[in-house]
Design an enzyme around this catalytic site. Structure first.
Site, PDB file in Angstrom:
ATOM      1  N   GLN A  55       0.795  -1.242  -0.080  1.00 26.86           N
ATOM      2  CA  GLN A  55       0.075   0.150  -0.010  1.00 26.86           C
ATOM      3  C   GLN A  55       0.782   1.420   0.024  1.00 26.86           C
ATOM      4  OE1 GLN A  55      -2.586   1.916   3.284  1.00 26.86           O
ATOM      5  NE2 GLN A  55      -3.817   0.454   2.225  1.00 26.86           N
ATOM      6  N   CYS A  85      -7.186   7.127   4.420  1.00 25.20           N
ATOM      7  CA  CYS A  85      -6.686   7.517   5.851  1.00 25.20           C
ATOM      8  C   CYS A  85      -7.108   8.913   6.090  1.00 25.20           C
ATOM      9  CB  CYS A  85      -5.093   7.503   5.788  1.00 25.20           C
ATOM     10  SG  CYS A  85      -4.259   7.552   7.153  1.00 25.20           S
ATOM     11  N   ASN A 198     -14.568  -3.558   4.134  1.00 29.76           N
ATOM     12  CA  ASN A 198     -13.943  -3.277   5.368  1.00 29.76           C
ATOM     13  C   ASN A 198     -14.596  -2.372   6.422  1.00 29.76           C
ATOM     14  OD1 ASN A 198     -11.160  -0.868   5.974  1.00 29.76           O
ATOM     15  ND2 ASN A 198     -11.212  -2.857   7.020  1.00 29.76           N
ATOM     16  N   GLY A 199     -14.475  -2.533   7.552  1.00 29.61           N
ATOM     17  CA  GLY A 199     -14.930  -1.638   8.699  1.00 29.61           C
ATOM     18  C   GLY A 199     -16.180  -2.593   9.564  1.00 29.61           C
ATOM     19  N   ARG A 222      -7.790  -3.933  12.504  1.00 34.53           N
ATOM     20  CA  ARG A 222      -7.322  -3.865  13.852  1.00 34.53           C
ATOM     21  C   ARG A 222      -7.457  -5.171  14.550  1.00 34.53           C
ATOM     22  NH1 ARG A 222      -4.553   0.887  14.737  1.00 34.53           N
ATOM     23  NH2 ARG A 222      -4.844   2.025  12.734  1.00 34.53           N
TER      24      ARG A 222
END
Length: 368
Positions: A55, A85, A198-199, A222
């Site tokens: 990335q 981000c 994602n999330g 995470r």
């Protein structure tokens, strides 16, 4: 995941899961371009880490192209541009990260430049919106523009918008509400594009629930760092239908110790220290008996130990053998992800009429 998904963490992750795709921490394009004599520090990785995605971040086309060309020699499996981000260090400096979503034209040009300088697939990681530009139509316009201007056919969608002012990066992962319906609407409206969800996904049961709902792929960040054994330990068997790579945490630590002490002897004065090598291990016994005592021992032992082997010998007595030798079991925190009736939540259908050259497009929205 800057400062987190480094080589040491990825080595641990690969010891737990053979098949999960691994992503590097974001590397700024200018860092790669200006460190040509020390590229291994930022780009090298053990062959065992495949499949792995690099990335990168940046907002300068020339530097993105040069960085990709330099990175291409390292044989990553995919190159990903970070457009998600929300950190002020990223979004507020050089205008990259989530701020790039304000300029889909530029992102399309950037992805074209990245693709022209590598021989692997390219992808974009983004939010569903930024600040007040958070409608489903605006998200579709972003995707459509990038697809029309570049070979990009894979987007990782963090199903929250980013708020660039007033929220910290940590708050940006929790405060803006999840809108999974935006993700599933993208699957409907862009059938030729791959989308990764994602999330908010924190257990393997939620990963599988997402896939059953239709998700192409699922990214876990995470949760995979904060609880690696219970998160990654199930991936090979429950997602890929393959045997698990290691049967216990004792085996994983034995292999990781060999890796850690070998690289400490390899790099001389610039070698990683024991604290850097231990950092990815600190959540390996999440919620297990002895975890608190082990962390306290780790804190005191790190002040004097010189090798990973000595660190483990001094601290692992805090963890019962029944934990060290236990096979991967059911995650005690597991719960099914709850997806409401998506058909009733999906925003109006979005269609794109793009000419054959993919150089320009007419955007049409229509209610279903």
């Amino acid at each position: 995941m800057m400062d987190w998904t480094d080589n040491h963490y990825r080595t641990l992750a690969r010891l737990i899961s053979k098949h999960a795709w691994l992503y590097t921490e974001m590397v700024v394009a200018e860092t790669i371009v200006h460190q040509k004599d020390n590229l291994d520090k930022f780009l090298a990785f053990p062959a065992e880490q495949h499949p792995i995605v690099l990335q990168i971040g940046g907002s300068n086309l020339d530097n993105l192209a040069k960085a990709t060309e330099l990175a291409n020699a390292y044989s990553y499996d995919e190159i990903n541009l970070n457009c998600g981000c929300p950190s002020g260090k990223v979004a507020g400096h050089g205008c990259f990260g989530a701020r790039l979503m304000f300029d889909p034209e530029f992102v399309g040009d950037a992805m074209s430049a990245i693709a022209a300088n590598c021989n692997v697939p390219v992808s974009v990681k983004c939010r569903i919106g930024v600040d007040d530009r958070d409608s489903y139509e605006e998200l579709c316009e972003f995707v459509d523009k990038v697809v029309s201007k570049s070979p990009t056919r894979h987007f990782i969608i963090h199903a929250r918008k980013a708020l660039l002012n007033g929220l910290s990066p940590a708050e940006n992962r929790k405060v803006p509400p999840l809108k999974y319906e935006y993700y599933f609407a993208l699957l409907r409206d862009f059938p030729d594009v791959q989308f990764t969800l994602n999330g908010g996904i924190t257990t393997i049961d939620q990963v599988n629930a997402s896939i059953r709902q239709g998700a192409h792929r699922v990214m876990v960040g995470r949760a995979a760092y904060n609880n690696p054994w219970n998160m990654l330990g199930h991936v090979d068997s429950e997602v890929y239908g393959m045997p698990t790579r290691n049967s216990s945490r004792r085996q994983i630590l034995e292999s990781y110790q060999v890796y850690g002490d070998s690289i400490m002897g390899q790099y001389g004065p610039s070698r990683p220290n024991v604290r850097q090598l231990v950092k990815p291990l600190l959540n390996l016994f999440h919620s297990e008996p002895g975890n608190g005592l082990w962390k306290r021992k780790a804190d005191s032992t790190l002040r004097h130990c010189k090798t990973l082997q000595s660190f483990l010998e001094e601290t692992l007595e805090a963890i019962p053998d029944s934990v060290l030798d236990a096979p991967i079991g059911k995650d005690p925190c597991s719960e099914e992800a709850h997806f409401a009736d998506m058909d009733s939540l999906l925003p109006p259908r979005y269609t794109s009429l793009t000419n054959s050259s993919h150089e320009s497009s007419v955007l049409v929205t229509a209610s279903t």
